[in-house]
Design a protein around this motif. Structure first.
Motif, mmCIF file in Angstrom:
data_model
loop_
_atom_site.group_PDB
_atom_site.id
_atom_site.type_symbol
_atom_site.label_atom_id
_atom_site.label_comp_id
_atom_site.label_asym_id
_atom_site.label_seq_id
_atom_site.Cartn_x
_atom_site.Cartn_y
_atom_site.Cartn_z
ATOM 1 N N ILE A 1 46.059 44.425 -38.510
ATOM 2 C CA ILE A 1 46.100 45.378 -37.409
ATOM 3 C C ILE A 1 44.699 45.442 -36.796
ATOM 4 C CG2 ILE A 1 46.674 47.710 -36.674
ATOM 5 C CD1 ILE A 1 49.023 46.253 -37.867
ATOM 6 N N PRO A 2 44.490 44.883 -35.606
ATOM 7 C CA PRO A 2 43.154 44.909 -34.998
ATOM 8 C C PRO A 2 42.847 46.255 -34.355
ATOM 9 C CG PRO A 2 44.682 43.755 -33.565
ATOM 10 C CD PRO A 2 45.465 44.126 -34.806
ATOM 11 N N PHE A 3 41.568 46.638 -34.386
ATOM 12 C CA PHE A 3 41.105 47.835 -33.674
ATOM 13 C C PHE A 3 39.619 47.661 -33.386
ATOM 14 C CE2 PHE A 3 40.441 48.732 -38.128
ATOM 15 C CZ PHE A 3 39.250 49.429 -38.183
ATOM 16 N N ARG A 4 39.078 48.528 -32.559
ATOM 17 C CA ARG A 4 37.682 48.410 -32.118
ATOM 18 C C ARG A 4 37.025 49.771 -32.093
ATOM 19 N NH1 ARG A 4 36.729 45.145 -26.668
ATOM 20 N NH2 ARG A 4 37.242 43.450 -28.126
ATOM 21 N N VAL A 5 35.761 49.823 -32.495
ATOM 22 C CA VAL A 5 34.967 51.048 -32.417
ATOM 23 C C VAL A 5 33.692 50.739 -31.654
ATOM 24 C CG1 VAL A 5 35.910 51.924 -34.586
ATOM 25 C CG2 VAL A 5 33.764 50.639 -34.599
#
Length: 345
Positions: A184-188
Protein backbone atom coordinates in the motif's frame (compact mmCIF):
# COMPACT_ATOMS: atom_id res chain seq x y z
CA UNK A 1 -49.20 -55.04 -34.28
CA UNK A 2 -48.59 -55.54 -37.99
CA UNK A 3 -48.61 -51.78 -38.50
CA UNK A 4 -45.96 -51.28 -35.76
CA UNK A 5 -43.78 -54.00 -37.24
CA UNK A 6 -44.17 -52.45 -40.68
CA UNK A 7 -43.23 -49.04 -39.25
CA UNK A 8 -40.15 -50.48 -37.56
CA UNK A 9 -39.13 -52.26 -40.74
CA UNK A 10 -39.64 -49.25 -42.96
CA UNK A 11 -36.27 -48.46 -44.56
CA UNK A 12 -35.46 -44.77 -44.87
CA UNK A 13 -32.07 -45.08 -46.56
CA UNK A 14 -28.95 -47.18 -46.48
CA UNK A 15 -25.37 -46.46 -45.48
CA UNK A 16 -23.26 -48.79 -47.55
CA UNK A 17 -25.02 -52.12 -47.16
CA UNK A 18 -26.57 -51.21 -43.80
CA UNK A 19 -30.25 -50.16 -44.00
CA UNK A 20 -31.49 -47.40 -41.70
CA UNK A 21 -35.06 -48.01 -40.57
CA UNK A 22 -37.56 -45.61 -39.06
CA UNK A 23 -37.80 -47.71 -35.90
CA UNK A 24 -34.02 -47.61 -35.48
CA UNK A 25 -33.96 -43.85 -35.83
CA UNK A 26 -36.74 -43.41 -33.25
CA UNK A 27 -35.02 -45.79 -30.82
CA UNK A 28 -31.66 -44.06 -31.30
CA UNK A 29 -33.15 -40.62 -30.66
CA UNK A 30 -34.88 -41.87 -27.50
CA UNK A 31 -31.60 -43.36 -26.21
CA UNK A 32 -29.71 -40.11 -26.85
CA UNK A 33 -32.41 -37.99 -25.15
CA UNK A 34 -32.46 -40.40 -22.19
CA UNK A 35 -28.67 -40.09 -21.94
CA UNK A 36 -28.83 -36.29 -21.82
CA UNK A 37 -31.59 -36.45 -19.19
CA UNK A 38 -29.61 -38.91 -17.06
CA UNK A 39 -26.51 -36.70 -17.36
CA UNK A 40 -28.48 -33.67 -16.16
CA UNK A 41 -29.95 -35.56 -13.19
CA UNK A 42 -26.51 -36.82 -12.17
CA UNK A 43 -25.04 -33.34 -12.54
CA UNK A 44 -27.71 -31.81 -10.29
CA UNK A 45 -27.26 -34.56 -7.70
CA UNK A 46 -23.48 -34.14 -7.50
CA UNK A 47 -23.87 -30.35 -7.44
CA UNK A 48 -26.12 -30.63 -4.38
CA UNK A 49 -23.56 -32.87 -2.69
CA UNK A 50 -20.80 -30.39 -3.49
CA UNK A 51 -22.83 -27.54 -2.03
CA UNK A 52 -23.40 -29.38 1.25
CA UNK A 53 -19.84 -30.50 1.93
CA UNK A 54 -16.84 -28.43 2.95
CA UNK A 55 -14.16 -30.89 1.97
CA UNK A 56 -13.49 -32.65 -1.32
CA UNK A 57 -15.30 -30.08 -3.49
CA UNK A 58 -12.58 -30.24 -6.14
CA UNK A 59 -12.86 -34.04 -6.36
CA UNK A 60 -16.64 -33.84 -6.63
CA UNK A 61 -16.34 -31.23 -9.35
CA UNK A 62 -14.03 -33.50 -11.37
CA UNK A 63 -16.40 -36.44 -10.81
CA UNK A 64 -19.34 -34.32 -11.95
CA UNK A 65 -17.64 -33.38 -15.21
CA UNK A 66 -16.35 -36.90 -15.94
CA UNK A 67 -19.68 -38.59 -15.24
CA UNK A 68 -21.63 -36.00 -17.24
CA UNK A 69 -19.35 -36.20 -20.25
CA UNK A 70 -19.14 -40.01 -20.03
CA UNK A 71 -22.92 -40.54 -19.95
CA UNK A 72 -23.44 -38.18 -22.89
CA UNK A 73 -20.71 -39.84 -24.99
CA UNK A 74 -21.99 -43.35 -24.25
CA UNK A 75 -25.55 -42.30 -25.10
CA UNK A 76 -24.41 -40.80 -28.39
CA UNK A 77 -22.43 -43.91 -29.35
CA UNK A 78 -25.25 -46.31 -28.43
CA UNK A 79 -27.86 -44.13 -30.08
CA UNK A 80 -25.93 -43.80 -33.33
CA UNK A 81 -25.21 -47.54 -33.35
CA UNK A 82 -28.91 -48.28 -32.79
CA UNK A 83 -29.82 -46.13 -35.76
CA UNK A 84 -27.70 -48.42 -37.87
CA UNK A 85 -24.57 -46.38 -38.46
CA UNK A 86 -21.50 -48.60 -38.05
CA UNK A 87 -18.88 -46.51 -36.28
CA UNK A 88 -16.24 -49.08 -37.09
CA UNK A 89 -16.49 -48.03 -40.69
CA UNK A 90 -13.45 -45.80 -40.85
CA UNK A 91 -14.47 -44.29 -44.14
CA UNK A 92 -17.79 -42.99 -42.82
CA UNK A 93 -16.44 -41.95 -39.41
CA UNK A 94 -13.34 -40.23 -40.78
CA UNK A 95 -15.40 -38.56 -43.48
CA UNK A 96 -17.93 -37.19 -40.98
CA UNK A 97 -15.14 -36.04 -38.67
CA UNK A 98 -13.34 -34.37 -41.55
CA UNK A 99 -16.47 -32.50 -42.60
CA UNK A 100 -17.08 -31.41 -39.00
CA UNK A 101 -13.54 -30.17 -38.54
CA UNK A 102 -13.72 -28.41 -41.86
CA UNK A 103 -16.86 -26.60 -40.72
CA UNK A 104 -15.13 -25.25 -37.62
CA UNK A 105 -15.47 -27.98 -35.01
CA UNK A 106 -11.73 -27.85 -34.43
CA UNK A 107 -12.32 -24.80 -32.22
CA UNK A 108 -14.92 -26.65 -30.15
CA UNK A 109 -12.65 -29.66 -29.77
CA UNK A 110 -9.76 -27.39 -28.75
CA UNK A 111 -11.79 -25.71 -26.00
CA UNK A 112 -13.20 -29.04 -24.80
CA UNK A 113 -9.74 -30.61 -24.49
CA UNK A 114 -8.44 -27.45 -22.77
CA UNK A 115 -11.30 -27.71 -20.26
CA UNK A 116 -10.34 -31.32 -19.46
CA UNK A 117 -6.72 -30.23 -18.96
CA UNK A 118 -7.82 -27.49 -16.55
CA UNK A 119 -9.95 -29.92 -14.55
CA UNK A 120 -7.20 -32.53 -14.18
CA UNK A 121 -4.27 -30.13 -13.81
CA UNK A 122 -5.84 -28.58 -10.69
CA UNK A 123 -4.05 -25.22 -11.09
CA UNK A 124 -7.47 -23.63 -11.53
CA UNK A 125 -10.42 -24.60 -9.33
CA UNK A 126 -13.90 -23.30 -8.69
CA UNK A 127 -13.66 -20.65 -5.97
CA UNK A 128 -10.15 -19.46 -6.89
CA UNK A 129 -9.51 -15.74 -7.23
CA UNK A 130 -7.61 -15.09 -10.46
CA UNK A 131 -6.19 -12.19 -12.43
CA UNK A 132 -6.28 -12.30 -16.22
CA UNK A 133 -3.58 -11.01 -18.55
CA UNK A 134 -5.56 -7.79 -19.18
CA UNK A 135 -5.69 -7.01 -15.45
CA UNK A 136 -9.29 -8.03 -14.79
CA UNK A 137 -9.85 -10.07 -11.64
CA UNK A 138 -12.61 -12.28 -10.36
CA UNK A 139 -13.78 -15.48 -8.71
CA UNK A 140 -13.96 -18.67 -10.77
CA UNK A 141 -17.59 -19.79 -10.83
CA UNK A 142 -17.55 -22.63 -13.36
CA UNK A 143 -15.12 -24.57 -15.57
CA UNK A 144 -17.31 -25.62 -18.49
CA UNK A 145 -16.66 -27.66 -21.64
CA UNK A 146 -16.08 -24.50 -23.67
CA UNK A 147 -15.24 -21.63 -21.31
CA UNK A 148 -14.47 -20.62 -17.74
CA UNK A 149 -16.97 -18.29 -16.09
CA UNK A 150 -15.36 -15.67 -13.86
CA UNK A 151 -17.36 -13.24 -11.70
CA UNK A 152 -15.77 -9.92 -10.77
CA UNK A 153 -16.37 -8.13 -7.47
CA UNK A 154 -18.71 -5.78 -9.35
CA UNK A 155 -20.96 -8.80 -10.06
CA UNK A 156 -19.99 -8.94 -13.73
CA UNK A 157 -19.58 -12.37 -15.33
CA UNK A 158 -16.64 -12.87 -17.69
CA UNK A 159 -16.79 -15.84 -20.07
CA UNK A 160 -13.20 -16.73 -20.99
CA UNK A 161 -12.38 -19.57 -23.45
CA UNK A 162 -10.60 -22.50 -21.82
CA UNK A 163 -7.63 -22.26 -24.18
CA UNK A 164 -6.77 -18.78 -22.85
CA UNK A 165 -5.81 -20.37 -19.52
CA UNK A 166 -3.63 -22.95 -21.27
CA UNK A 167 -1.85 -20.68 -23.73
CA UNK A 168 -1.31 -17.53 -21.64
CA UNK A 169 -0.25 -16.57 -18.12
CA UNK A 170 -2.92 -16.32 -15.42
CA UNK A 171 -2.32 -15.21 -11.83
CA UNK A 172 -4.07 -17.40 -9.25
CA UNK A 173 -4.10 -15.44 -5.98
CA UNK A 174 -5.56 -18.30 -3.90
CA UNK A 175 -4.01 -21.42 -5.44
CA UNK A 176 -2.39 -22.55 -2.17
CA UNK A 177 -5.25 -21.33 0.05
CA UNK A 178 -2.85 -18.95 1.79
CA UNK A 179 -2.61 -15.18 2.07
CA UNK A 180 -0.36 -12.95 -0.03
CA UNK A 181 1.59 -9.87 0.97
CA UNK A 182 0.27 -6.64 -0.48
CA UNK A 183 1.87 -3.20 -0.87
CA UNK A 184 0.00 0.00 0.00
CA UNK A 185 1.87 3.14 -1.15
CA UNK A 186 1.60 6.48 0.67
CA UNK A 187 3.57 9.72 0.94
CA UNK A 188 4.46 12.13 3.73
CA UNK A 189 6.04 15.56 3.64
CA UNK A 190 9.78 16.07 3.83
CA UNK A 191 10.97 16.66 7.36
CA UNK A 192 8.57 14.18 8.94
CA UNK A 193 9.95 11.85 11.61
CA UNK A 194 10.40 8.55 9.79
CA UNK A 195 10.27 6.47 12.97
CA UNK A 196 7.06 8.20 13.98
CA UNK A 197 5.58 7.55 10.53
CA UNK A 198 6.47 3.88 10.82
CA UNK A 199 4.93 3.53 14.28
CA UNK A 200 1.71 5.31 13.34
CA UNK A 201 1.15 3.39 10.10
CA UNK A 202 1.95 -0.01 11.62
CA UNK A 203 -0.47 0.67 14.47
CA UNK A 204 -3.14 1.64 11.95
CA UNK A 205 -2.54 -1.51 9.87
CA UNK A 206 -2.71 -3.79 12.91
CA UNK A 207 -5.99 -2.20 13.97
CA UNK A 208 -7.65 -3.14 10.69
CA UNK A 209 -9.74 -6.26 11.48
CA UNK A 210 -8.71 -8.30 8.43
CA UNK A 211 -4.95 -8.00 9.07
CA UNK A 212 -3.51 -11.39 10.03
CA UNK A 213 -1.55 -11.78 13.29
CA UNK A 214 2.17 -11.41 12.72
CA UNK A 215 4.47 -14.42 12.61
CA UNK A 216 8.19 -14.89 12.16
CA UNK A 217 7.89 -14.86 8.35
CA UNK A 218 4.73 -12.77 7.90
CA UNK A 219 5.19 -9.37 9.51
CA UNK A 220 3.74 -5.96 8.73
CA UNK A 221 6.43 -3.53 7.64
CA UNK A 222 6.88 0.05 6.45
CA UNK A 223 9.47 0.68 3.73
CA UNK A 224 10.92 3.98 2.55
CA UNK A 225 11.02 3.36 -1.20
CA UNK A 226 11.88 6.72 -2.77
CA UNK A 227 12.14 10.50 -2.70
CA UNK A 228 9.22 12.09 -4.49
CA UNK A 229 8.87 15.60 -5.82
CA UNK A 230 6.87 16.76 -2.83
CA UNK A 231 7.55 14.16 -0.14
CA UNK A 232 8.96 10.82 1.00
CA UNK A 233 7.44 7.76 -0.66
CA UNK A 234 6.60 4.89 1.70
CA UNK A 235 4.92 1.50 1.31
CA UNK A 236 2.98 -0.46 3.89
CA UNK A 237 3.59 -4.19 3.52
CA UNK A 238 0.86 -6.22 5.18
CA UNK A 239 -0.59 -9.74 5.19
CA UNK A 240 -4.42 -9.65 5.02
CA UNK A 241 -6.84 -12.54 5.31
CA UNK A 242 -7.59 -14.76 2.33
CA UNK A 243 -11.10 -13.33 1.99
CA UNK A 244 -9.65 -9.80 1.86
CA UNK A 245 -7.21 -10.86 -0.88
CA UNK A 246 -10.20 -11.83 -3.02
CA UNK A 247 -11.40 -8.21 -2.88
CA UNK A 248 -8.26 -6.18 -3.70
CA UNK A 249 -9.87 -2.85 -4.53
CA UNK A 250 -11.89 -2.76 -1.32
CA UNK A 251 -8.91 -3.95 0.71
CA UNK A 252 -6.62 -1.29 -0.78
CA UNK A 253 -9.20 1.41 -0.07
CA UNK A 254 -9.62 0.25 3.53
CA UNK A 255 -5.89 0.36 4.27
CA UNK A 256 -5.48 3.71 2.52
CA UNK A 257 -8.28 5.20 4.60
CA UNK A 258 -6.77 3.85 7.81
CA UNK A 259 -3.33 5.26 6.92
CA UNK A 260 -4.71 8.70 6.04
CA UNK A 261 -6.68 8.91 9.27
CA UNK A 262 -3.71 7.77 11.37
CA UNK A 263 -1.39 10.36 9.79
CA UNK A 264 -3.92 13.14 10.31
CA UNK A 265 -4.46 12.20 13.95
CA UNK A 266 -0.68 12.16 14.51
CA UNK A 267 -0.23 15.57 12.88
CA UNK A 268 1.97 14.19 10.10
CA UNK A 269 1.59 16.23 6.94
CA UNK A 270 0.50 14.52 3.74
CA UNK A 271 1.97 16.61 0.89
CA UNK A 272 0.22 17.86 -2.20
CA UNK A 273 1.38 19.61 -5.34
CA UNK A 274 2.43 23.15 -4.38
CA UNK A 275 5.20 25.72 -4.64
CA UNK A 276 6.94 26.71 -1.41
CA UNK A 277 8.94 29.93 -1.03
CA UNK A 278 11.51 29.52 1.74
CA UNK A 279 12.78 32.59 3.56
CA UNK A 280 16.44 31.81 4.17
CA UNK A 281 17.35 35.01 6.03
CA UNK A 282 16.03 38.39 7.09
CA UNK A 283 18.02 40.92 9.09
CA UNK A 284 20.23 38.20 10.53
CA UNK A 285 17.36 35.80 11.25
CA UNK A 286 16.57 32.56 9.42
CA UNK A 287 13.56 30.33 8.94
CA UNK A 288 10.91 30.54 11.68
CA UNK A 289 12.91 33.26 13.48
CA UNK A 290 12.63 35.47 10.41
CA UNK A 291 8.87 34.94 10.32
CA UNK A 292 8.66 35.74 14.02
CA UNK A 293 10.61 38.93 13.44
CA UNK A 294 8.01 39.92 10.85
CA UNK A 295 5.30 38.99 13.37
CA UNK A 296 4.27 36.10 11.15
CA UNK A 297 3.88 32.52 12.19
CA UNK A 298 4.85 29.35 10.39
CA UNK A 299 1.64 28.30 8.55
CA UNK A 300 1.97 24.58 9.28
CA UNK A 301 2.58 25.16 13.00
CA UNK A 302 -0.29 27.63 13.23
CA UNK A 303 -2.62 25.20 11.46
CA UNK A 304 -1.70 22.38 13.84
CA UNK A 305 -2.38 24.56 16.88
CA UNK A 306 -5.66 25.91 15.52
CA UNK A 307 -7.04 22.62 14.27
CA UNK A 308 -9.32 20.74 16.71
CA UNK A 309 -8.63 17.07 17.48
CA UNK A 310 -9.44 14.98 14.44
CA UNK A 311 -12.43 12.72 15.12
CA UNK A 312 -12.46 9.08 14.05
CA UNK A 313 -14.35 8.56 10.82
CA UNK A 314 -16.16 5.62 9.29
CA UNK A 315 -14.05 3.39 7.03
CA UNK A 316 -16.59 2.17 4.50
CA UNK A 317 -14.14 -0.18 2.76
CA UNK A 318 -13.22 -1.88 6.04
CA UNK A 319 -16.89 -2.30 6.91
CA UNK A 320 -17.53 -3.79 3.47
CA UNK A 321 -14.70 -6.28 3.96
CA UNK A 322 -16.16 -7.28 7.32
CA UNK A 323 -19.10 -8.77 5.46
CA UNK A 324 -18.26 -12.29 4.23
CA UNK A 325 -17.86 -12.84 0.52
CA UNK A 326 -20.64 -15.04 -0.92
CA UNK A 327 -19.38 -18.52 -1.89
CA UNK A 328 -19.12 -19.48 -5.55
CA UNK A 329 -22.54 -20.19 -6.92
CA UNK A 330 -23.50 -23.49 -8.43
CA UNK A 331 -24.15 -22.73 -12.11
CA UNK A 332 -26.01 -25.98 -12.63
CA UNK A 333 -28.44 -25.00 -9.91
CA UNK A 334 -29.30 -21.67 -11.53
CA UNK A 335 -31.23 -23.38 -14.28
CA UNK A 336 -33.56 -25.16 -11.88
CA UNK A 337 -37.08 -23.71 -11.64
CA UNK A 338 -37.72 -21.84 -8.42
CA UNK A 339 -39.89 -23.61 -5.91
CA UNK A 340 -43.17 -22.00 -5.00
CA UNK A 341 -42.82 -22.98 -1.36
CA UNK A 342 -41.20 -20.97 1.39
CA UNK A 343 -37.41 -21.01 1.45
CA UNK A 344 -35.39 -21.55 4.58
CA UNK A 345 -33.69 -18.35 5.78
Amino acid sequence: MDNIEDLEGFVLFAIGRTPVTLGGVVTGVVIILAGFLAARILRLTIARMRGRTRHGKAALYIAEKLITYGVVIVALVVGVTTVGINLSSLAVFAGALGVGVGLGLQGVVKEFVSGLVLIFDRVLNVGDYIELADGRRGLVQEIGPRAVRVRTNDNIDLVVPNSKFIEGPVVNWTLRDSSSRIHIPFRVAYGADRNRVREVVLEAARSVPFTLPETETERSQVWLVGFGESGLDFELLVWPTLEAVKRPATMHAAYTWAIAEALECAGIEVPFAQMDVRLRGLFGHEGDDALTALRLDHPAAAARRAAPPHPMTANDAAEDLARPLPPPDEPVMEREPHSSGNRAP
